[in-house]
Design a protein around this motif. Structure first.
Motif, PDB file in Angstrom:
ATOM      1  N   ASN A   1       0.838  -1.207   0.000  1.00 51.21           N
ATOM      2  CA  ASN A   1       0.000   0.000   0.000  1.00 51.21           C
ATOM      3  C   ASN A   1       0.873   1.258   0.000  1.00 51.21           C
ATOM      4  O   ASN A   1       2.110   1.191  -0.028  1.00 51.21           O
ATOM      5  CB  ASN A   1      -0.963  -0.008   1.187  1.00 51.21           C
ATOM      6  N   GLU A   2       0.223   2.419   0.035  1.00 53.23           N
ATOM      7  CA  GLU A   2       0.943   3.691  -0.046  1.00 53.23           C
ATOM      8  C   GLU A   2       1.863   3.920   1.148  1.00 53.23           C
ATOM      9  O   GLU A   2       2.813   4.691   1.055  1.00 53.23           O
ATOM     10  CB  GLU A   2      -0.065   4.840  -0.152  1.00 53.23           C
ATOM     11  N   GLU A   3       1.575   3.273   2.266  1.00 55.51           N
ATOM     12  CA  GLU A   3       2.429   3.416   3.458  1.00 55.51           C
ATOM     13  C   GLU A   3       3.605   2.444   3.439  1.00 55.51           C
ATOM     14  O   GLU A   3       4.428   2.434   4.355  1.00 55.51           O
ATOM     15  CB  GLU A   3       1.611   3.187   4.736  1.00 55.51           C
ATOM     16  N   GLY A   4       3.674   1.609   2.409  1.00 55.43           N
ATOM     17  CA  GLY A   4       4.764   0.640   2.317  1.00 55.43           C
ATOM     18  C   GLY A   4       4.500  -0.652   3.048  1.00 55.43           C
ATOM     19  O   GLY A   4       5.406  -1.485   3.193  1.00 55.43           O
ATOM     20  N   SER A   5       3.264  -0.859   3.518  1.00 56.35           N
ATOM     21  CA  SER A   5       2.916  -2.082   4.237  1.00 56.35           C
ATOM     22  C   SER A   5       2.323  -3.107   3.278  1.00 56.35           C
ATOM     23  O   SER A   5       1.678  -2.757   2.287  1.00 56.35           O
ATOM     24  CB  SER A   5       1.911  -1.779   5.358  1.00 56.35           C
TER      25      SER A   5
END
Length: 400
Positions: free
Chosen positions: A140-144
Protein backbone atom coordinates in the motif's frame (compact mmCIF):
# COMPACT_ATOMS: atom_id res chain seq x y z
CA UNK A 1 51.93 9.34 -16.87
CA UNK A 2 53.89 6.21 -16.03
CA UNK A 3 52.60 3.01 -17.63
CA UNK A 4 52.25 1.14 -14.32
CA UNK A 5 50.27 4.01 -12.77
CA UNK A 6 48.04 4.23 -15.85
CA UNK A 7 47.26 0.49 -15.69
CA UNK A 8 46.47 0.75 -11.97
CA UNK A 9 44.12 3.70 -12.56
CA UNK A 10 42.36 1.87 -15.40
CA UNK A 11 41.83 -1.26 -13.29
CA UNK A 12 40.54 0.70 -10.28
CA UNK A 13 38.25 2.86 -12.42
CA UNK A 14 36.92 -0.20 -14.29
CA UNK A 15 35.95 -1.89 -11.02
CA UNK A 16 34.35 1.29 -9.67
CA UNK A 17 32.35 1.86 -12.85
CA UNK A 18 31.16 -1.75 -12.93
CA UNK A 19 29.97 -1.40 -9.35
CA UNK A 20 28.25 1.88 -10.30
CA UNK A 21 26.61 0.12 -13.26
CA UNK A 22 25.15 -2.60 -11.05
CA UNK A 23 23.94 0.07 -8.63
CA UNK A 24 22.11 1.88 -11.44
CA UNK A 25 20.67 -1.39 -12.74
CA UNK A 26 19.03 -2.05 -9.38
CA UNK A 27 17.30 1.35 -9.29
CA UNK A 28 13.57 1.39 -10.14
CA UNK A 29 13.73 4.18 -12.72
CA UNK A 30 15.45 5.10 -15.96
CA UNK A 31 16.58 8.33 -17.59
CA UNK A 32 14.38 9.50 -20.46
CA UNK A 33 17.10 8.89 -23.07
CA UNK A 34 17.48 5.33 -21.81
CA UNK A 35 13.75 4.71 -22.20
CA UNK A 36 13.97 5.54 -25.90
CA UNK A 37 17.01 3.30 -26.31
CA UNK A 38 15.27 0.41 -24.57
CA UNK A 39 12.08 0.96 -26.55
CA UNK A 40 13.88 0.98 -29.90
CA UNK A 41 16.02 -2.10 -29.25
CA UNK A 42 13.13 -4.03 -27.74
CA UNK A 43 10.85 -3.14 -30.64
CA UNK A 44 13.43 -4.41 -33.15
CA UNK A 45 13.94 -7.60 -31.19
CA UNK A 46 10.22 -8.31 -30.78
CA UNK A 47 9.54 -7.81 -34.48
CA UNK A 48 11.03 -11.30 -34.92
CA UNK A 49 10.19 -12.73 -31.51
CA UNK A 50 9.00 -16.28 -30.95
CA UNK A 51 5.89 -16.44 -28.81
CA UNK A 52 5.51 -19.35 -26.39
CA UNK A 53 3.04 -22.09 -27.19
CA UNK A 54 -0.45 -20.81 -26.40
CA UNK A 55 -1.48 -24.36 -25.46
CA UNK A 56 0.61 -24.02 -22.30
CA UNK A 57 -1.60 -21.25 -20.90
CA UNK A 58 -5.24 -20.61 -20.08
CA UNK A 59 -6.13 -16.94 -19.56
CA UNK A 60 -9.38 -16.17 -17.73
CA UNK A 61 -10.64 -12.59 -17.74
CA UNK A 62 -12.59 -11.14 -14.79
CA UNK A 63 -13.10 -7.60 -16.15
CA UNK A 64 -16.85 -8.05 -16.57
CA UNK A 65 -17.64 -10.47 -13.74
CA UNK A 66 -18.25 -8.17 -10.79
CA UNK A 67 -20.41 -8.05 -7.68
CA UNK A 68 -21.27 -5.20 -5.31
CA UNK A 69 -20.34 -5.17 -1.65
CA UNK A 70 -20.65 -2.50 1.03
CA UNK A 71 -18.03 0.21 1.11
CA UNK A 72 -16.95 1.67 4.48
CA UNK A 73 -15.07 4.83 5.41
CA UNK A 74 -12.02 4.95 7.66
CA UNK A 75 -14.25 4.95 10.74
CA UNK A 76 -16.20 1.86 9.72
CA UNK A 77 -19.40 3.57 8.57
CA UNK A 78 -21.05 2.47 5.31
CA UNK A 79 -20.73 5.05 2.54
CA UNK A 80 -22.15 3.12 -0.42
CA UNK A 81 -21.04 0.19 -2.57
CA UNK A 82 -17.91 -0.97 -4.35
CA UNK A 83 -17.37 -3.51 -7.12
CA UNK A 84 -15.17 -6.58 -6.63
CA UNK A 85 -14.59 -9.72 -8.67
CA UNK A 86 -17.52 -12.13 -8.33
CA UNK A 87 -16.27 -14.58 -5.70
CA UNK A 88 -19.25 -16.91 -6.10
CA UNK A 89 -18.22 -17.52 -9.72
CA UNK A 90 -14.59 -18.00 -8.67
CA UNK A 91 -15.64 -20.57 -6.06
CA UNK A 92 -17.60 -22.48 -8.70
CA UNK A 93 -14.65 -22.38 -11.13
CA UNK A 94 -12.20 -23.67 -8.52
CA UNK A 95 -14.60 -26.44 -7.51
CA UNK A 96 -14.79 -27.63 -11.12
CA UNK A 97 -11.01 -27.49 -11.46
CA UNK A 98 -10.53 -29.40 -8.19
CA UNK A 99 -12.77 -32.23 -9.43
CA UNK A 100 -10.76 -32.65 -12.64
CA UNK A 101 -8.60 -35.72 -13.27
CA UNK A 102 -5.94 -33.54 -14.95
CA UNK A 103 -5.45 -30.39 -12.95
CA UNK A 104 -3.68 -27.17 -14.01
CA UNK A 105 0.07 -26.94 -13.70
CA UNK A 106 -0.40 -23.75 -11.69
CA UNK A 107 -3.14 -21.18 -11.03
CA UNK A 108 -2.10 -17.53 -10.79
CA UNK A 109 -4.96 -15.46 -9.37
CA UNK A 110 -4.18 -11.78 -9.87
CA UNK A 111 -7.13 -10.47 -7.85
CA UNK A 112 -6.95 -8.19 -4.82
CA UNK A 113 -8.74 -10.06 -2.02
CA UNK A 114 -8.86 -7.39 0.69
CA UNK A 115 -12.54 -6.70 1.50
CA UNK A 116 -14.99 -9.33 2.73
CA UNK A 117 -18.06 -10.64 0.92
CA UNK A 118 -20.89 -13.08 1.57
CA UNK A 119 -19.19 -15.76 -0.55
CA UNK A 120 -15.78 -15.77 1.13
CA UNK A 121 -16.32 -19.02 3.05
CA UNK A 122 -17.28 -20.94 -0.09
CA UNK A 123 -14.30 -19.51 -1.97
CA UNK A 124 -11.92 -20.23 0.91
CA UNK A 125 -13.08 -23.87 0.99
CA UNK A 126 -12.32 -24.33 -2.71
CA UNK A 127 -8.99 -22.48 -2.54
CA UNK A 128 -7.79 -24.64 0.35
CA UNK A 129 -8.47 -27.78 -1.69
CA UNK A 130 -6.20 -26.68 -4.52
CA UNK A 131 -2.45 -27.35 -4.36
CA UNK A 132 -0.79 -25.21 -7.01
CA UNK A 133 -2.56 -21.89 -6.55
CA UNK A 134 -1.21 -18.48 -5.59
CA UNK A 135 -2.96 -15.19 -4.79
CA UNK A 136 -1.84 -11.58 -5.22
CA UNK A 137 -0.70 -9.32 -2.41
CA UNK A 138 0.03 -5.60 -2.73
CA UNK A 139 2.17 -2.92 -1.10
CA UNK A 140 0.00 0.00 0.00
CA UNK A 141 0.94 3.69 -0.05
CA UNK A 142 2.43 3.42 3.46
CA UNK A 143 4.76 0.64 2.32
CA UNK A 144 2.92 -2.08 4.24
CA UNK A 145 2.00 -5.45 2.77
CA UNK A 146 -1.72 -5.99 2.23
CA UNK A 147 -2.17 -9.75 2.46
CA UNK A 148 -5.21 -11.54 0.99
CA UNK A 149 -7.98 -12.31 3.48
CA UNK A 150 -7.60 -16.01 2.64
CA UNK A 151 -4.58 -16.42 4.90
CA UNK A 152 -4.20 -20.19 4.46
CA UNK A 153 -3.46 -19.82 0.74
CA UNK A 154 -0.03 -19.02 -0.68
CA UNK A 155 0.44 -15.48 -1.98
CA UNK A 156 3.09 -13.31 -3.64
CA UNK A 157 3.51 -9.60 -4.22
CA UNK A 158 2.12 -8.74 -7.64
CA UNK A 159 3.19 -5.07 -7.83
CA UNK A 160 5.46 -4.91 -10.84
CA UNK A 161 8.05 -2.83 -9.03
CA UNK A 162 8.23 -1.15 -5.64
CA UNK A 163 9.81 2.29 -5.90
CA UNK A 164 9.19 5.99 -6.34
CA UNK A 165 10.10 8.26 -9.29
CA UNK A 166 8.69 5.68 -11.68
CA UNK A 167 6.21 6.11 -14.49
CA UNK A 168 5.91 2.77 -16.23
CA UNK A 169 6.77 -0.90 -16.20
CA UNK A 170 10.30 -0.72 -17.59
CA UNK A 171 11.89 -2.74 -14.83
CA UNK A 172 10.65 -5.63 -12.70
CA UNK A 173 11.65 -6.55 -9.18
CA UNK A 174 12.03 -10.08 -7.82
CA UNK A 175 12.41 -9.56 -4.08
CA UNK A 176 11.15 -6.64 -2.01
CA UNK A 177 12.94 -5.58 1.19
CA UNK A 178 15.35 -8.54 0.95
CA UNK A 179 12.75 -11.15 1.98
CA UNK A 180 9.33 -10.59 0.35
CA UNK A 181 9.30 -12.46 -2.97
CA UNK A 182 7.19 -11.27 -5.85
CA UNK A 183 4.58 -13.60 -7.28
CA UNK A 184 6.38 -14.67 -10.51
CA UNK A 185 9.49 -15.69 -8.58
CA UNK A 186 7.44 -17.78 -6.12
CA UNK A 187 5.68 -19.53 -9.00
CA UNK A 188 9.04 -20.25 -10.67
CA UNK A 189 10.39 -21.68 -7.42
CA UNK A 190 7.45 -24.09 -7.17
CA UNK A 191 7.54 -25.16 -10.82
CA UNK A 192 11.33 -25.59 -10.96
CA UNK A 193 11.73 -26.77 -7.35
CA UNK A 194 14.49 -24.23 -6.82
CA UNK A 195 15.09 -21.74 -4.03
CA UNK A 196 16.03 -18.08 -4.39
CA UNK A 197 17.89 -15.65 -2.16
CA UNK A 198 18.89 -12.01 -2.43
CA UNK A 199 22.41 -10.68 -1.99
CA UNK A 200 22.75 -6.93 -2.48
CA UNK A 201 21.46 -5.99 -5.96
CA UNK A 202 21.57 -9.65 -7.07
CA UNK A 203 19.27 -12.65 -6.67
CA UNK A 204 20.48 -16.23 -6.82
CA UNK A 205 17.82 -18.35 -8.52
CA UNK A 206 18.83 -21.96 -8.08
CA UNK A 207 22.52 -21.95 -8.99
CA UNK A 208 22.41 -18.87 -11.25
CA UNK A 209 22.50 -15.15 -10.58
CA UNK A 210 20.39 -12.30 -11.94
CA UNK A 211 19.74 -8.68 -11.05
CA UNK A 212 16.97 -8.08 -8.51
CA UNK A 213 15.63 -5.29 -10.75
CA UNK A 214 15.81 -6.04 -14.45
CA UNK A 215 14.35 -4.83 -17.73
CA UNK A 216 11.86 -7.47 -18.74
CA UNK A 217 11.41 -9.18 -22.08
CA UNK A 218 7.76 -9.33 -23.13
CA UNK A 219 7.11 -12.57 -24.99
CA UNK A 220 3.33 -12.12 -25.02
CA UNK A 221 2.08 -8.65 -25.87
CA UNK A 222 -1.28 -7.11 -25.07
CA UNK A 223 -2.05 -7.04 -28.79
CA UNK A 224 -1.54 -10.82 -28.88
CA UNK A 225 -4.51 -11.41 -26.62
CA UNK A 226 -6.71 -9.52 -29.10
CA UNK A 227 -5.41 -11.60 -32.00
CA UNK A 228 -7.52 -14.71 -32.54
CA UNK A 229 -4.76 -16.39 -34.55
CA UNK A 230 -2.22 -15.99 -31.74
CA UNK A 231 -4.30 -18.24 -29.46
CA UNK A 232 -3.90 -16.26 -26.24
CA UNK A 233 -7.43 -14.80 -26.12
CA UNK A 234 -8.67 -14.61 -22.51
CA UNK A 235 -12.05 -16.24 -21.87
CA UNK A 236 -14.40 -14.25 -19.63
CA UNK A 237 -15.15 -16.03 -16.36
CA UNK A 238 -18.93 -15.84 -16.85
CA UNK A 239 -18.72 -17.22 -20.40
CA UNK A 240 -16.42 -20.02 -19.28
CA UNK A 241 -18.91 -21.15 -16.64
CA UNK A 242 -21.57 -21.62 -19.34
CA UNK A 243 -19.52 -24.57 -20.62
CA UNK A 244 -19.77 -28.09 -19.26
CA UNK A 245 -17.49 -29.10 -16.41
CA UNK A 246 -15.62 -31.40 -18.77
CA UNK A 247 -14.93 -28.58 -21.24
CA UNK A 248 -13.69 -26.28 -18.44
CA UNK A 249 -11.45 -29.02 -17.10
CA UNK A 250 -10.03 -29.68 -20.57
CA UNK A 251 -9.43 -25.92 -21.04
CA UNK A 252 -7.32 -25.71 -17.85
CA UNK A 253 -5.70 -29.17 -17.76
CA UNK A 254 -1.89 -29.19 -17.43
CA UNK A 255 -1.68 -25.45 -18.13
CA UNK A 256 -0.58 -22.35 -16.30
CA UNK A 257 -3.91 -20.65 -15.59
CA UNK A 258 -3.83 -16.87 -15.17
CA UNK A 259 -6.96 -15.23 -13.74
CA UNK A 260 -7.38 -11.45 -13.61
CA UNK A 261 -8.52 -8.25 -15.26
CA UNK A 262 -7.03 -8.31 -18.77
CA UNK A 263 -8.97 -5.43 -20.32
CA UNK A 264 -10.31 -2.72 -18.01
CA UNK A 265 -9.00 -1.59 -14.62
CA UNK A 266 -5.53 -3.11 -14.30
CA UNK A 267 -3.64 -1.52 -17.20
CA UNK A 268 -0.06 -0.22 -17.05
CA UNK A 269 2.44 1.51 -19.31
CA UNK A 270 5.22 -0.81 -20.48
CA UNK A 271 8.18 -0.48 -22.82
CA UNK A 272 6.06 -1.27 -25.88
CA UNK A 273 2.39 -0.69 -25.08
CA UNK A 274 -0.26 -0.45 -22.39
CA UNK A 275 -0.40 -3.92 -20.85
CA UNK A 276 -2.67 -5.60 -18.30
CA UNK A 277 -1.36 -6.56 -14.88
CA UNK A 278 -1.96 -10.33 -15.24
CA UNK A 279 -0.07 -10.34 -18.54
CA UNK A 280 2.85 -8.50 -16.94
CA UNK A 281 3.02 -11.19 -14.24
CA UNK A 282 3.01 -13.92 -16.89
CA UNK A 283 5.78 -12.22 -18.87
CA UNK A 284 7.85 -11.79 -15.71
CA UNK A 285 7.49 -15.53 -15.05
CA UNK A 286 8.55 -16.33 -18.63
CA UNK A 287 11.55 -14.00 -18.33
CA UNK A 288 12.71 -15.90 -15.23
CA UNK A 289 12.03 -19.31 -16.75
CA UNK A 290 13.91 -18.50 -19.96
CA UNK A 291 16.85 -17.07 -17.95
CA UNK A 292 16.82 -13.89 -20.01
CA UNK A 293 18.75 -11.77 -17.53
CA UNK A 294 21.15 -14.30 -16.03
CA UNK A 295 24.57 -12.82 -15.27
CA UNK A 296 27.44 -15.04 -16.40
CA UNK A 297 31.20 -14.79 -16.46
CA UNK A 298 31.22 -13.82 -20.14
CA UNK A 299 29.01 -10.81 -19.47
CA UNK A 300 31.29 -9.68 -16.64
CA UNK A 301 34.40 -10.19 -18.78
CA UNK A 302 32.87 -8.29 -21.69
CA UNK A 303 31.92 -5.39 -19.40
CA UNK A 304 35.41 -5.33 -17.85
CA UNK A 305 37.06 -5.10 -21.29
CA UNK A 306 34.66 -2.38 -22.46
CA UNK A 307 35.04 -0.31 -19.29
CA UNK A 308 38.80 -0.81 -19.40
CA UNK A 309 38.85 0.78 -22.84
CA UNK A 310 36.60 3.67 -21.73
CA UNK A 311 38.81 4.20 -18.69
CA UNK A 312 41.82 4.36 -21.01
CA UNK A 313 40.06 7.09 -23.00
CA UNK A 314 39.31 8.97 -19.78
CA UNK A 315 42.92 8.95 -18.55
CA UNK A 316 44.71 9.39 -21.88
CA UNK A 317 44.23 12.45 -24.05
CA UNK A 318 42.75 12.04 -27.50
CA UNK A 319 39.37 10.50 -28.11
CA UNK A 320 38.50 9.75 -31.78
CA UNK A 321 34.80 10.60 -31.58
CA UNK A 322 35.37 13.75 -29.54
CA UNK A 323 38.06 14.97 -31.92
CA UNK A 324 35.82 14.40 -34.94
CA UNK A 325 32.96 16.30 -33.33
CA UNK A 326 35.29 19.21 -32.58
CA UNK A 327 36.54 19.22 -36.18
CA UNK A 328 33.01 19.57 -37.50
CA UNK A 329 32.35 22.71 -35.50
CA UNK A 330 34.42 25.00 -33.34
CA UNK A 331 31.56 26.41 -31.28
CA UNK A 332 32.36 26.67 -27.60
CA UNK A 333 29.16 24.90 -26.49
CA UNK A 334 29.86 21.96 -28.81
CA UNK A 335 33.32 21.54 -27.33
CA UNK A 336 31.80 21.16 -23.88
CA UNK A 337 29.34 18.45 -24.95
CA UNK A 338 31.66 16.63 -27.37
CA UNK A 339 33.30 14.60 -24.62
CA UNK A 340 30.00 13.58 -23.06
CA UNK A 341 28.56 12.76 -26.48
CA UNK A 342 31.47 10.46 -27.29
CA UNK A 343 31.02 8.46 -24.08
CA UNK A 344 27.25 8.38 -24.51
CA UNK A 345 27.54 7.02 -28.05
CA UNK A 346 30.09 4.40 -27.04
CA UNK A 347 27.98 3.30 -24.06
CA UNK A 348 24.88 3.19 -26.25
CA UNK A 349 26.70 0.82 -28.58
CA UNK A 350 27.77 -1.19 -25.53
CA UNK A 351 24.18 -1.41 -24.25
CA UNK A 352 22.96 -2.56 -27.67
CA UNK A 353 25.63 -5.24 -27.72
CA UNK A 354 24.90 -6.52 -24.20
CA UNK A 355 21.20 -6.64 -25.04
CA UNK A 356 21.61 -8.62 -28.26
CA UNK A 357 24.16 -11.02 -26.77
CA UNK A 358 23.15 -11.30 -23.09
CA UNK A 359 19.57 -9.89 -23.02
CA UNK A 360 20.77 -7.28 -20.52
CA UNK A 361 20.39 -3.51 -20.85
CA UNK A 362 22.76 -1.17 -19.02
CA UNK A 363 21.95 2.36 -17.84
CA UNK A 364 24.04 4.51 -20.15
CA UNK A 365 23.14 8.12 -19.29
CA UNK A 366 24.62 8.47 -15.81
CA UNK A 367 27.56 6.21 -16.63
CA UNK A 368 28.41 8.52 -19.54
CA UNK A 369 28.28 11.49 -17.17
CA UNK A 370 30.60 9.69 -14.74
CA UNK A 371 33.15 8.86 -17.43
CA UNK A 372 32.99 12.41 -18.78
CA UNK A 373 33.65 13.89 -15.31
CA UNK A 374 36.62 11.56 -14.84
CA UNK A 375 37.85 12.54 -18.29
CA UNK A 376 37.64 16.28 -17.47
CA UNK A 377 39.37 15.86 -14.11
CA UNK A 378 42.16 13.82 -15.71
CA UNK A 379 42.49 16.42 -18.47
CA UNK A 380 42.76 19.26 -15.97
CA UNK A 381 45.41 17.41 -13.95
CA UNK A 382 47.42 16.54 -17.05
CA UNK A 383 47.18 20.13 -18.32
CA UNK A 384 48.22 21.51 -14.92
CA UNK A 385 51.16 19.11 -14.74
CA UNK A 386 52.34 20.09 -18.21
CA UNK A 387 51.95 23.78 -17.38
CA UNK A 388 54.07 23.37 -14.25
CA UNK A 389 56.73 21.40 -16.16
CA UNK A 390 56.79 24.01 -18.92
CA UNK A 391 57.17 26.77 -16.34
CA UNK A 392 60.04 24.94 -14.70
CA UNK A 393 61.74 24.39 -18.07
CA UNK A 394 61.30 28.04 -19.04
CA UNK A 395 62.69 29.07 -15.67
CA UNK A 396 65.73 26.84 -16.19
CA UNK A 397 66.38 28.28 -19.65
CA UNK A 398 66.17 31.83 -18.26
CA UNK A 399 68.65 31.08 -15.46
CA UNK A 400 71.08 29.54 -17.91
Amino acid sequence: MKKSLLILLIVINTLIMMAFTFYLMKLPWLASDEKFLIWSTTALNFANRERPDSEDFALINTSYDLQLIDRYDEFGFPVGNQAITDRQKLALLFEIIHNAADKPKYIITDIHFVDSSAHDQALATQLNQLENVILSAHINEEGSLEKPIFNEVDYGISDYLIGSAFDGVYKYQLIYNDTAKLLPLKVHEKLSRQNSKKLGPFVKVGSKWTMNNFIMNYRILQKDIYDAEAGFNPVSLGELLYLTDEDIQEFTANKIVVIGDFFENDMHETVLEITSGPLILLNALLTIQEEDTILNVWFLLFMAIAYGYLSYLAFVEGDVIENRINKITSKKFTKYIAGFASYFLLLTALSLTTYWIFNIHINVFFIAIAFYIIDRIAGILIYSKRKVLKKIMNSGETNS
